[in-house]
Design a protein around this motif. Sequence first.
Motif, PDB file in Angstrom:
ATOM      1  N   ALA A  83      86.410  67.348  30.957  1.00 19.41           N
ATOM      2  CA  ALA A  83      87.574  67.887  33.232  1.00 19.41           C
ATOM      3  C   ALA A  83      86.016  67.838  34.490  1.00 19.41           C
ATOM      4  N   GLN A  84      85.086  68.092  33.776  1.00 20.83           N
ATOM      5  CA  GLN A  84      83.595  67.704  34.435  1.00 20.83           C
ATOM      6  C   GLN A  84      82.910  66.245  35.065  1.00 20.83           C
ATOM      7  N   THR A  85      83.611  65.181  33.707  1.00 26.81           N
ATOM      8  CA  THR A  85      83.431  63.728  33.673  1.00 26.81           C
ATOM      9  C   THR A  85      84.575  63.703  35.094  1.00 26.81           C
ATOM     10  N   ARG A  86      85.720  64.106  34.771  1.00 32.02           N
ATOM     11  CA  ARG A  86      86.663  63.458  35.923  1.00 32.02           C
ATOM     12  C   ARG A  86      86.639  64.273  37.867  1.00 32.02           C
ATOM     13  N   HIS A  87      85.861  65.250  37.494  1.00 30.28           N
ATOM     14  CA  HIS A  87      85.022  65.699  38.479  1.00 30.28           C
ATOM     15  C   HIS A  87      84.187  65.552  39.156  1.00 30.28           C
ATOM     16  N   LEU A  88      83.174  64.861  38.344  1.00 30.30           N
ATOM     17  CA  LEU A  88      82.593  64.130  39.148  1.00 30.30           C
ATOM     18  C   LEU A  88      83.421  62.342  39.464  1.00 30.30           C
ATOM     19  N   ILE A 112      94.826  57.459  37.655  1.00 29.57           N
ATOM     20  CA  ILE A 112      95.761  57.789  37.391  1.00 29.57           C
ATOM     21  C   ILE A 112      95.595  55.993  36.298  1.00 29.57           C
ATOM     22  N   ARG A 113      94.931  55.625  36.528  1.00 35.26           N
ATOM     23  CA  ARG A 113      94.946  54.397  36.099  1.00 35.26           C
ATOM     24  C   ARG A 113      92.677  54.424  35.089  1.00 35.26           C
ATOM     25  N   TRP A 114      91.774  54.813  35.808  1.00 37.16           N
ATOM     26  CA  TRP A 114      90.913  54.150  35.000  1.00 37.16           C
ATOM     27  C   TRP A 114      90.562  55.870  34.426  1.00 37.16           C
ATOM     28  N   VAL A 115      89.720  55.611  33.194  1.00 41.52           N
ATOM     29  CA  VAL A 115      89.442  56.656  32.625  1.00 41.52           C
ATOM     30  C   VAL A 115      88.077  57.237  32.489  1.00 41.52           C
ATOM     31  N   TYR A 116      87.732  58.241  33.232  1.00 45.24           N
ATOM     32  CA  TYR A 116      86.180  58.768  33.632  1.00 45.24           C
ATOM     33  C   TYR A 116      86.215  59.752  32.605  1.00 45.24           C
ATOM     34  N   MET A 117      85.855  59.165  31.594  1.00 43.46           N
ATOM     35  CA  MET A 117      85.311  59.967  30.478  1.00 43.46           C
ATOM     36  C   MET A 117      83.264  60.538  30.324  1.00 43.46           C
ATOM     37  N   PRO A 118      83.021  60.990  29.290  1.00 42.24           N
ATOM     38  CA  PRO A 118      81.619  61.573  28.534  1.00 42.24           C
ATOM     39  C   PRO A 118      81.050  60.522  28.254  1.00 42.24           C
ATOM     40  N   LYS A 119      79.905  60.523  28.195  1.00 37.74           N
ATOM     41  CA  LYS A 119      78.957  59.747  27.331  1.00 37.74           C
ATOM     42  C   LYS A 119      79.318  59.856  25.983  1.00 37.74           C
ATOM     43  N   ASN A 148      84.598  79.448  49.440  1.00 31.23           N
ATOM     44  CA  ASN A 148      84.155  77.988  48.843  1.00 31.23           C
ATOM     45  C   ASN A 148      85.951  78.532  47.827  1.00 31.23           C
ATOM     46  N   ASN A 149      86.453  77.089  47.274  1.00 34.30           N
ATOM     47  CA  ASN A 149      87.385  77.341  45.988  1.00 34.30           C
ATOM     48  C   ASN A 149      88.537  78.170  46.193  1.00 34.30           C
ATOM     49  N   ILE A 150      88.872  78.136  47.963  1.00 37.13           N
ATOM     50  CA  ILE A 150      90.226  79.210  47.513  1.00 37.13           C
ATOM     51  C   ILE A 150      91.391  78.797  47.062  1.00 37.13           C
ATOM     52  N   VAL A 151      91.536  77.482  46.386  1.00 36.72           N
ATOM     53  CA  VAL A 151      92.487  76.504  45.810  1.00 36.72           C
ATOM     54  C   VAL A 151      91.446  76.442  45.251  1.00 36.72           C
ATOM     55  N   PRO A 152      91.400  76.516  43.267  1.00 35.78           N
ATOM     56  CA  PRO A 152      90.373  75.500  42.614  1.00 35.78           C
ATOM     57  C   PRO A 152      90.508  74.208  42.546  1.00 35.78           C
ATOM     58  N   VAL A 153      89.168  74.065  42.862  1.00 33.54           N
ATOM     59  CA  VAL A 153      89.232  71.974  42.378  1.00 33.54           C
ATOM     60  C   VAL A 153      89.439  72.294  40.416  1.00 33.54           C
ATOM     61  N   SER A 154      90.277  71.804  40.153  1.00 32.72           N
ATOM     62  CA  SER A 154      90.523  71.884  38.627  1.00 32.72           C
ATOM     63  C   SER A 154      90.653  70.709  37.894  1.00 32.72           C
ATOM     64  N   PHE A 155      89.500  70.095  36.896  1.00 33.41           N
ATOM     65  CA  PHE A 155      90.516  69.042  36.436  1.00 33.41           C
ATOM     66  C   PHE A 155      90.669  69.288  34.779  1.00 33.41           C
ATOM     67  N   LYS A 156      90.828  70.410  34.691  1.00 37.32           N
ATOM     68  CA  LYS A 156      90.712  70.932  33.211  1.00 37.32           C
ATOM     69  C   LYS A 156      92.764  70.729  32.790  1.00 37.32           C
ATOM     70  N   HIS A 157      92.906  69.304  31.845  1.00 40.22           N
ATOM     71  CA  HIS A 157      93.918  69.449  31.686  1.00 40.22           C
ATOM     72  C   HIS A 157      94.618  70.721  30.962  1.00 40.22           C
ATOM     73  N   ASN A 158      96.211  70.907  31.556  1.00 36.15           N
ATOM     74  CA  ASN A 158      97.172  71.907  31.308  1.00 36.15           C
ATOM     75  C   ASN A 158      98.471  71.119  30.446  1.00 36.15           C
ATOM     76  N   ASP A 159      98.177  71.616  29.667  1.00 43.56           N
ATOM     77  CA  ASP A 159      99.704  71.117  28.126  1.00 43.56           C
ATOM     78  C   ASP A 159     100.723  71.333  28.601  1.00 43.56           C
ATOM     79  N   THR A 160     102.028  70.666  28.924  1.00 47.92           N
ATOM     80  CA  THR A 160     102.755  71.063  29.281  1.00 47.92           C
ATOM     81  C   THR A 160     104.159  69.849  28.533  1.00 47.92           C
TER      82      THR A 160
END
Length: 611
Positions: free
Chosen positions: A424-429, A364-371, A208-220
Amino acid sequence: MPGLSLITIPGLSPQKAENSFALLKHLPKFNIEQIISAKNIAAAFCGYNGYPRLSFDEPDRFILIEGLIYNITDDLIKSRLFDIADKFRRNDTYPDAVRQFMHDADGDYLVLIYLKQDNRLLFFNDRWGRLPVYYSLSDQMLALSREVKFVLEWVPSIQYDVQALAEFLTLEYILGDKTFFKNIHRLGPASALTVNINDAFIKTEIFNNIVPVSFKHNDTGLSRSGAAGRYLDLFRQSLTWRHDKLREKELSIVADLSGGYDTRAVFAGLCEMKADFTACTDKLITGDETGTARRLAGLYEKDIHIMSAAHPVDDITEMTRILYITDGLVNGLIDTSCYYDDLERENKLPGPFANFKGMGGEFIRWVYMPKKGYHHLADAIIDDGYNHYMKMSDACPLLSLKKSELHDSLVLDIDRYDETDPVAQTRHLFFDYNNKTVNSGEDRNRLFCWTVAPMWGNHLFSFAAEMIPPGYIDYDFFALFLKLLSPQSLNIPMYGSGVRFDSALSRIMFRNRMKIKRTVRDNRYLFKAGQWIRGKAGPRRYIETEHARLAGEIRKLYDNCETVKSHFDPGCLDRYLNGRPDRLHLYQLLTLILYMNEVERRYRQKLILQR
């Protein structure tokens, strides 16, 4: 569902395999072709004219690609997959080769590599798991298919997963690799299986996750305009690759246009690149957006076909048929009406064609954030923080399920995410929702034609998931992207919201309205207060005759279906139906019960009932 199905089992009966493949012919146009028939293994492909596949049948190997890879030529695909097959035979760094292929290939695809002499299989999907795949395995069997129905035919027993039922009734989708059934799983994105087949047992390994699904922001260090510009470049690339590949495959292009956001981007992008395509808009059961679509098409001097289909949602027999074809994964009201919308498009337009859809722009338009106010994401979920339908406090008693048990199951699913950061977890959800419920609708469209979602392009979506700072993501960012893509696309207000993104005043008022909405949504106490107020106000959509009809169907099914009786508490069911629930909530409950009833009708002897 069109696509690949495979069974491997010691002592496999070729006739039984052939009979099970025949069950895949849901529509007259479907053709079933057996592509592997060997000792202890059989595989078939269900397709039709226009459904893409590519295969290479050599004396020592058989390789199948279901779907399309848009950015690599067929010759290079063959070369790379032959290299993977050679490495797989030698057990020589083939996982690295698969990982690199997933990283490079932009498409919606599945790959099967069968080594004939060795009787070994390698199977993998694409980076984002765009084509759903289901499987059941043991040391005596592997059943794998694009649809649950085929797997049900082969499992020795059928038992429902009560936590999965509760998630479907509340969240609208099922977390993790779960399905409705305990011994059937969904293959995750960027995953692979290897199978060794012999006369005594089947040895299967899953990666599983051979190329990991990650929603953790990498600051560029990207600015807001820089991020929008880079997203635009990748969107144009994704659109061009898809357009060119479909032309190469001699498929005409049909593009949906609604009154919303994502279809507008795809439509405008095709117009800006001077593509030859047919534009369509549907009179949906959820609302008629064709007026907005017509006005937008007029700005580009583009003719648009208006599809107006019958929606036989009162026909329970027809709804059941469609729900079973689509594995019961989408609300029956939406599933049935959209099935007929897709059928209308197929009947009215010359084929074969590929249907461009507007999906993926939510990221890119819906801010899905933890409560704020919760220790763990599962705490917010169990407290109805992310429900689309029924409350947890209704679903758990209805299914005789302790709320604490469901909570523990949710914790396990969330803790399997690669991310530990709450944002990142909430965005993954949110990704799980889109990759399950929304993707199921996209997959239903593939019953009729090949579906294309340019905003789910591999590199484009990876950029949206990992490189755009969450603080940039909102409707203004999407409007900035549209302005860079095609300024005139902003000249027509969005359906339902009335916002004009070409007007500074309208944009400011909309932005402030959305900020207030997010503030309430993302705070535990304000959100719960809002729920209480809405509860006191009563259901938004309540029609006495429709409620009575739906409740009557549910009660009738309860009385006549042992599976439903064994899983639903009668007193809780009565109280829920008498409590005037929202119509869509009722349809969600009816969807599940209709599906359970149909499974019982077909597989009564296999069912293990809950008592």
